[in-house]
Design an enzyme around this catalytic site. Structure first.
Site, PDB file in Angstrom:
ATOM      1  N   GLY A 143      34.539  25.947  75.387  1.00 61.09           N
ATOM      2  CA  GLY A 143      33.787  25.850  73.866  1.00 61.09           C
ATOM      3  C   GLY A 143      35.409  26.685  73.385  1.00 61.09           C
ATOM      4  N   GLY A 144      34.777  27.221  72.051  1.00 65.60           N
ATOM      5  CA  GLY A 144      36.341  28.010  71.574  1.00 65.60           C
ATOM      6  C   GLY A 144      36.960  28.832  71.998  1.00 65.60           C
ATOM      7  CB  VAL A 165      30.321  20.820  68.876  1.00 67.66           C
ATOM      8  CG1 VAL A 165      29.148  20.755  69.603  1.00 67.66           C
ATOM      9  CG2 VAL A 165      31.357  19.007  68.264  1.00 67.66           C
ATOM     10  CG  PHE A 185      29.618  32.619  55.316  1.00 65.68           C
ATOM     11  CD1 PHE A 185      29.275  31.653  54.194  1.00 65.68           C
ATOM     12  CD2 PHE A 185      28.809  33.196  55.634  1.00 65.68           C
ATOM     13  CE1 PHE A 185      28.830  30.488  55.032  1.00 65.68           C
ATOM     14  CE2 PHE A 185      28.004  32.167  57.345  1.00 65.68           C
ATOM     15  CZ  PHE A 185      28.264  30.492  56.345  1.00 65.68           C
ATOM     16  CG  PHE A 196      26.081  26.114  86.921  1.00 64.05           C
ATOM     17  CD1 PHE A 196      24.654  25.013  85.104  1.00 64.05           C
ATOM     18  CD2 PHE A 196      26.118  26.569  87.310  1.00 64.05           C
ATOM     19  CE1 PHE A 196      24.288  25.913  85.307  1.00 64.05           C
ATOM     20  CE2 PHE A 196      24.652  27.876  86.813  1.00 64.05           C
ATOM     21  CZ  PHE A 196      23.779  27.816  85.594  1.00 64.05           C
ATOM     22  CD  GLN A 212      23.318  36.754  62.874  1.00 62.46           C
ATOM     23  OE1 GLN A 212      23.899  36.245  63.284  1.00 62.46           O
ATOM     24  NE2 GLN A 212      23.398  38.447  62.272  1.00 62.46           N
ATOM     25  CG  HIS A 250      20.589  32.517  60.638  1.00 61.63           C
ATOM     26  ND1 HIS A 250      20.157  31.239  59.250  1.00 61.63           N
ATOM     27  CD2 HIS A 250      22.089  31.332  60.285  1.00 61.63           C
ATOM     28  CE1 HIS A 250      20.669  30.800  58.523  1.00 61.63           C
ATOM     29  NE2 HIS A 250      22.253  30.921  59.036  1.00 61.63           N
ATOM     30  CG  LEU A 278      22.440  27.136  61.283  1.00 59.38           C
ATOM     31  CD1 LEU A 278      21.181  28.111  61.005  1.00 59.38           C
ATOM     32  CD2 LEU A 278      24.069  27.164  61.499  1.00 59.38           C
ATOM     33  CD  GLU A 309      24.524  33.840  55.804  1.00 59.19           C
ATOM     34  OE1 GLU A 309      24.177  33.774  56.869  1.00 59.19           O
ATOM     35  OE2 GLU A 309      25.932  34.202  55.079  1.00 59.19           O
ATOM     36  NE  ARG A 338      23.703  34.725  59.018  1.00 54.15           N
ATOM     37  CZ  ARG A 338      24.825  33.859  60.258  1.00 54.15           C
ATOM     38  NH1 ARG A 338      24.485  33.701  61.235  1.00 54.15           N
ATOM     39  NH2 ARG A 338      25.100  32.918  59.622  1.00 54.15           N
ATOM     40  CG  HIS A 380      22.732  32.046  64.531  1.00 56.75           C
ATOM     41  ND1 HIS A 380      21.976  30.247  64.623  1.00 56.75           N
ATOM     42  CD2 HIS A 380      23.226  31.799  63.603  1.00 56.75           C
ATOM     43  CE1 HIS A 380      23.162  30.239  64.477  1.00 56.75           C
ATOM     44  NE2 HIS A 380      23.872  31.530  63.763  1.00 56.75           N
ATOM     45  CE1 TYR A 381      28.014  35.048  67.886  1.00 59.94           C
ATOM     46  CE2 TYR A 381      27.084  37.634  67.448  1.00 59.94           C
ATOM     47  CZ  TYR A 381      28.006  36.991  68.268  1.00 59.94           C
ATOM     48  OH  TYR A 381      29.374  37.119  68.628  1.00 59.94           O
ATOM     49  NE  ARG A 427      26.951  35.951  64.070  1.00 60.17           N
ATOM     50  CZ  ARG A 427      27.206  34.307  64.230  1.00 60.17           C
ATOM     51  NH1 ARG A 427      28.392  34.848  62.747  1.00 60.17           N
ATOM     52  NH2 ARG A 427      26.361  33.758  63.845  1.00 60.17           N
ATOM     53  CG  LEU A 437      32.607  29.705  63.502  1.00 55.78           C
ATOM     54  CD1 LEU A 437      32.814  28.794  63.477  1.00 55.78           C
ATOM     55  CD2 LEU A 437      32.980  29.098  65.245  1.00 55.78           C
TER      56      LEU A 437
HETATM   57  C1  LIG Z   1      23.396  25.465  65.077  1.00 55.48           C
HETATM   58  C2  LIG Z   1      25.101  27.193  64.697  1.00 55.48           C
HETATM   59  C3  LIG Z   1      25.619  26.965  64.079  1.00 55.48           C
HETATM   60  C4  LIG Z   1      26.693  28.369  63.999  1.00 55.48           C
HETATM   61  N1  LIG Z   1      27.875  28.599  62.902  1.00 55.48           N
HETATM   62  C5  LIG Z   1      28.064  29.103  62.448  1.00 55.48           C
HETATM   63  C6  LIG Z   1      29.370  28.897  61.804  1.00 55.48           C
HETATM   64  O1  LIG Z   1      29.653  28.439  61.030  1.00 55.48           O
HETATM   65  N2  LIG Z   1      29.895  30.305  61.778  1.00 55.48           N
HETATM   66  C7  LIG Z   1      30.757  30.674  62.800  1.00 55.48           C
HETATM   67  O2  LIG Z   1      30.789  31.835  62.923  1.00 55.48           O
HETATM   68  N3  LIG Z   1      29.330  31.562  63.472  1.00 55.48           N
HETATM   69  C8  LIG Z   1      28.580  29.897  64.093  1.00 55.48           C
HETATM   70  N4  LIG Z   1      27.921  30.358  65.078  1.00 55.48           N
HETATM   71  C9  LIG Z   1      28.150  31.280  65.583  1.00 55.48           C
HETATM   72  C10 LIG Z   1      29.267  30.358  66.617  1.00 55.48           C
HETATM   73  O3  LIG Z   1      29.258  28.705  67.112  1.00 55.48           O
HETATM   74  C11 LIG Z   1      28.826  30.723  68.525  1.00 55.48           C
HETATM   75  O4  LIG Z   1      28.863  32.119  68.637  1.00 55.48           O
HETATM   76  C12 LIG Z   1      30.229  30.490  69.254  1.00 55.48           C
HETATM   77  O5  LIG Z   1      30.917  28.643  68.665  1.00 55.48           O
HETATM   78  C13 LIG Z   1      29.959  30.581  70.333  1.00 55.48           C
HETATM   79  O6  LIG Z   1      31.848  29.874  71.190  1.00 55.48           O
HETATM   80  P1  LIG Z   1      31.699  30.548  72.785  1.00 55.48           P
HETATM   81  O7  LIG Z   1      33.296  30.085  72.185  1.00 55.48           O
HETATM   82  O8  LIG Z   1      31.748  31.622  73.135  1.00 55.48           O
HETATM   83  O9  LIG Z   1      31.010  29.891  73.946  1.00 55.48           O
HETATM   84  P2  LIG Z   1      30.460  28.125  73.542  1.00 55.48           P
HETATM   85  O10 LIG Z   1      30.815  27.178  72.566  1.00 55.48           O
HETATM   86  O11 LIG Z   1      28.829  28.497  73.321  1.00 55.48           O
HETATM   87  O12 LIG Z   1      30.725  27.467  74.922  1.00 55.48           O
HETATM   88  C14 LIG Z   1      30.213  27.742  76.256  1.00 55.48           C
HETATM   89  C15 LIG Z   1      30.876  27.086  77.581  1.00 55.48           C
HETATM   90  O13 LIG Z   1      30.393  27.877  78.534  1.00 55.48           O
HETATM   91  C16 LIG Z   1      30.469  27.413  79.325  1.00 55.48           C
HETATM   92  N5  LIG Z   1      29.085  27.556  80.416  1.00 55.48           N
HETATM   93  C17 LIG Z   1      28.165  27.926  79.737  1.00 55.48           C
HETATM   94  N6  LIG Z   1      27.439  28.387  81.736  1.00 55.48           N
HETATM   95  C18 LIG Z   1      28.343  28.098  82.017  1.00 55.48           C
HETATM   96  C19 LIG Z   1      28.232  27.792  83.780  1.00 55.48           C
HETATM   97  N7  LIG Z   1      27.409  28.698  84.218  1.00 55.48           N
HETATM   98  N8  LIG Z   1      29.634  27.095  84.358  1.00 55.48           N
HETATM   99  C20 LIG Z   1      30.317  27.315  83.918  1.00 55.48           C
HETATM  100  N9  LIG Z   1      30.072  26.571  82.693  1.00 55.48           N
HETATM  101  C21 LIG Z   1      29.346  27.139  81.372  1.00 55.48           C
HETATM  102  C22 LIG Z   1      29.505  25.832  78.626  1.00 55.48           C
HETATM  103  O14 LIG Z   1      29.860  24.632  79.214  1.00 55.48           O
HETATM  104  C23 LIG Z   1      30.689  26.096  77.390  1.00 55.48           C
HETATM  105  O15 LIG Z   1      31.703  25.344  77.404  1.00 55.48           O
HETATM  106  C24 LIG Z   1      27.100  29.316  65.119  1.00 55.48           C
HETATM  107  C25 LIG Z   1      25.708  29.195  66.265  1.00 55.48           C
HETATM  108  C26 LIG Z   1      24.721  28.313  65.818  1.00 55.48           C
HETATM  109  C27 LIG Z   1      23.516  27.999  67.154  1.00 55.48           C
END
Ligand SMILES: Cc1cc2nc3c(=O)[nH]c(=O)nc-3n(C[C@H](O)[C@H](O)[C@H](O)COP(=O)(O)OP(=O)(O)OC[C@H]3O[C@@H](n4cnc5c(N)ncnc54)[C@H](O)[C@@H]3O)c2cc1C
Length: 575
Positions: free
Chosen positions: A12-13, A45, A115, A155, A229, A231, A241, A244, A284, A352-353, A387, A393
């Site tokens: 992810g990000g 995403v 926000f 995994f 959290q 939402h 979702l 906001e 929130r 949500h979080y 948060r 993000l």
């Molecule tokens: C619908 C929604 C909207 C949001 N909107 C906002 C916003 O506008 N602004 C903001 O600041 N935040 C927002 N958030 C919060 C924010 O998007 C998330 O906190 C953030 O994107 C999480 O990113 P991450 O990289 O930590 O994890 P994720 O993007 O969740 O990625 C996790 C990664 O870990 C991998 N993974 C997990 N477990 C395993 C495993 N056992 N083995 C191998 N791989 C694994 C998955 O495949 C994935 O690639 C939103 C959240 C949601 C749910």
């Protein structure tokens, strides 16, 4: 055997930003990103609203820091917040250079929207598909580096630990069911949150807290897990979702009498313009509590999926909705059959979080040598007890990059891969998966245990909490852990065994759920998102502290660690 200098779990990000930072640190490093889903399907995403950074002359790093600390009810570590706000602007500019198309004002500057809980407009966005565009920019940038390899649809099932240091992971290749050890000098966990421990959430099905459980089982503490959290605006039924941003563009929350009820909770007076930190732009945690109180007063609607209120965007007009909130219109039409141009959207609070997570320092380091964490899975802690929207993000970028750099430096200093018997440890893990899951003949079913866990979490550690129901939840969870030892799978196939994945995820969720419930029970105060009816006040004397949940065979053990205060002494949080 596979071996990498830096192994990132999660695409992810946070994971991609960490991998790029590690690759930029040195061209001598081999870096891998291992992800249970293809990286572009990570939850990042689906982020909609935007990402916060100080970009305008009327803003200041101190304002961003103060808003974040205040919003977090003074539980944030202020050194982490200072690093966060300082590095955020360069990160979002960098992301633009990597191709992220931020929305712009007519004069060409990047747009910023208000926000919740922020005092200045500082949330950059790409319409209401911010996460999609950010993840795309990060993903395509990661492809530039040949030294970043990927293990997509693998995994991670456990961490390999030798002599108090992490030395790799064991992972299940979902394509063929092989259990493979992967040696690594440094491992960065970026696996996101675990909202799926609750029944009703905006979180994707993959958000099952895996990385938190892996670190926890390896002896690393989970910090501030009681802070979950809600939402205030999810769609009833699906939990999808409604960002906001719909309120920052001027949307109104109304009860069943068509009344903007937030004015009754100290957030008024109502105006037609969005006003910082007031009415619909309150934080929130407060907005979610107001919803519950409206429900208790009998002023919400009742539908097939429980109580809800209206989010009214009609007065914004079709042009604004289509330009700024096209995704909201699409979601409302597709999932509740409502066009927000002409009808209000039904909404209710949804999980949500997770503010809590793997305890790290400001470089993403954990207490286990060579193990780092960043993103939602980690607790640095920037977000404290609540948060502010659009800070997550940014956190992925700032602390993903920091963890990537720190892990790279650590790996560069470790000249050889560990020569210990990794293959033996991995074969033990293969045996464990076989005995516990694939060949197990138990009668318990995954879905039953999962549903009971989710119900127990909502009952005990939802928006309002009190001792008796939390104790009940802790007891139920323990019982479910015992029942989980007797599960049986119907699918014993090696290839893409989704039932096995569901079992592994539930195993992780039970650990995370216990950490949340026990941390909540131990914190006898109300702070941010943790609201206790039996302890309604914040108690800085006893609880201006981070909780740390440590794994024991009997369940979590809770201890406390100090909060770092730099320039903002605690004061009452009032809006
Ligand atoms: C619908 C929604 C909207 C949001 N909107 C906002 C916003 O506008 N602004 C903001 O600041 N935040 C927002 N958030 C919060 C924010 O998007 C998330 O906190 C953030 O994107 C999480 O990113 P991450 O990289 O930590 O994890 P994720 O993007 O969740 O990625 C996790 C990664 O870990 C991998 N993974 C997990 N477990 C395993 C495993 N056992 N083995 C191998 N791989 C694994 C998955 O495949 C994935 O690639 C939103 C959240 C949601 C749910």
């Amino acid at each position: 055997m596979l071996a990498h200098d830096v192994l990132v779990i999660g695409g992810g990000g946070a994971g991609l930003r960490a991998a790029i930072a590690a690759a930029e640190e040195s061209d001598r490093l081999s870096i891998a990103v291992l992800s249970k889903v293809y990286p572009m399907r990570s939850h990042t995403v689906s982020a909609e609203g935007g990402t916060a950074a100080v970009m305008r002359e009327n803003d200041h790093l101190d304002f961003h820091a103060k808003d974040t600390i205040f919003g977090g009810d003074f539980l944030s570590d202020q050194d982490a917040v200072e690093a966060f706000v300082e590095e955020a602007p360069a990160e979002v500019i960098q992301l633009e250079h990597w191709g992220c198309p931020w929305s712009r004002d007519p004069d060409g500057r990047v747009s910023v929207r208000p926000f919740g809980g922020m005092t200045v407009n500082r949330t950059l966005y790409a319409a209401d598909k911010t996460g999609f565009h950010m993840l795309h920019a990060l993903f395509q940038t990661s492809l530039k580096y040949e030294r970043i390899v990927r293990h997509d649809e693998w995994f991670a099932t456990s961490l390999l630990v030798e002599d108090g240091k992490v030395c790799g992971v064991v992972a299940l290749n979902l394509h063929d069911g092989q259990v493979c050890p992967i040696a690594a000098k440094a491992v960065i966990i970026c696996t996101g949150g675990g909202g799926r421990i609750f029944p009703f959430t905006t979180n994707a099905a993959i958000k099952t807290g895996d990385g938190m459980a892996l670190a926890y089982r390896a002896g690393v503490a989970l910090k501030d897990m009681e802070f979950v959290q809600y939402h205030p605006t999810g769609l009833p039924g699906t939990g999808i979702l409604i960002t906001e941003a719909s309120r920052s563009e001027g949307g109104h929350l109304k009860n069943k009498d068509g009344y903007r009820y937030l004015q009754d909770y100290g957030l008024g007076p109502p105006t037609d313009e969005p006003v910082h930190r007031k009415m619909e732009l309150g934080p929130r945690d407060i907005l979610s509590r107001c919803h519950i109180q409206e429900y208790q007063k009998g002023r919400t609607f009742e539908g097939p999926y429980g109580h809800y209120v209206h989010l009214d965007l009609r007065h914004l007009g079709e042009k604004v909705i289509d330009k700024q909130l096209p995704f909201v219109r699409e979601l409302a039409r597709n999932y509740v059959g409502i066009d927000p141009v002409s009808e209000p959207i039904p909404v209710r609070p949804v999980v949500h979080y997770m503010m809590g997570g793997i305890s790290t320092d400001i470089h993403g380091r954990t207490s286990l040598g060579g193990l780092y964490a960043a993103g939602e899975v980690a607790c640095v802690s920037v977000n404290g007890a609540n948060r502010l929207g659009s800070n997550s993000l940014t956190e992925l970028l700032v602390f993903g990059a920091r963890a990537g750099r720190a892990a790279a430096r650590y790996a560069l200093e470790r000249p050889v891969f560990p020569s210990n018997p990794l293959a033996k440890i991995a074969s033990d893990e293969r045996r464990r998966l076989d005995q516990r899951f694939l060949r197990a003949a138990g009668r318990e079913r995954i879905a039953d245990i999962r549903e009971e866990m989710q119900k127990a979490m909502e009952n005990g550690v939802g928006i309002y909490r009190e001792r008796a129901t939390m104790e009940e939840t802790c007891k139920t969870l323990r019982g479910l852990c015992e029942r989980f030892a007797h599960i049986g799978l119907a699918d014993r196939d090696a290839v893409f065994n989704t039932e096995l994945i569901a079992a592994l995820e539930l195993d992780c969720m039970l650990d995370v759920a216990e950490a949340v419930a026990h941390s909540a029970l131990a914190r006898e105060e109300s702070r941010g998102a943790h609201t206790r009816t039996d302890f309604p006040k914040r108690d800085d004397v006893r609880f201006l502290q981070h909780s740390l949940a440590t794994h024991t065979p009997e369940g979590p053990r809770i201890t406390y660690a100090p909060v770092t205060i730099t320039r903002w002494p605690p004061e009452e949080r009032k809006y």
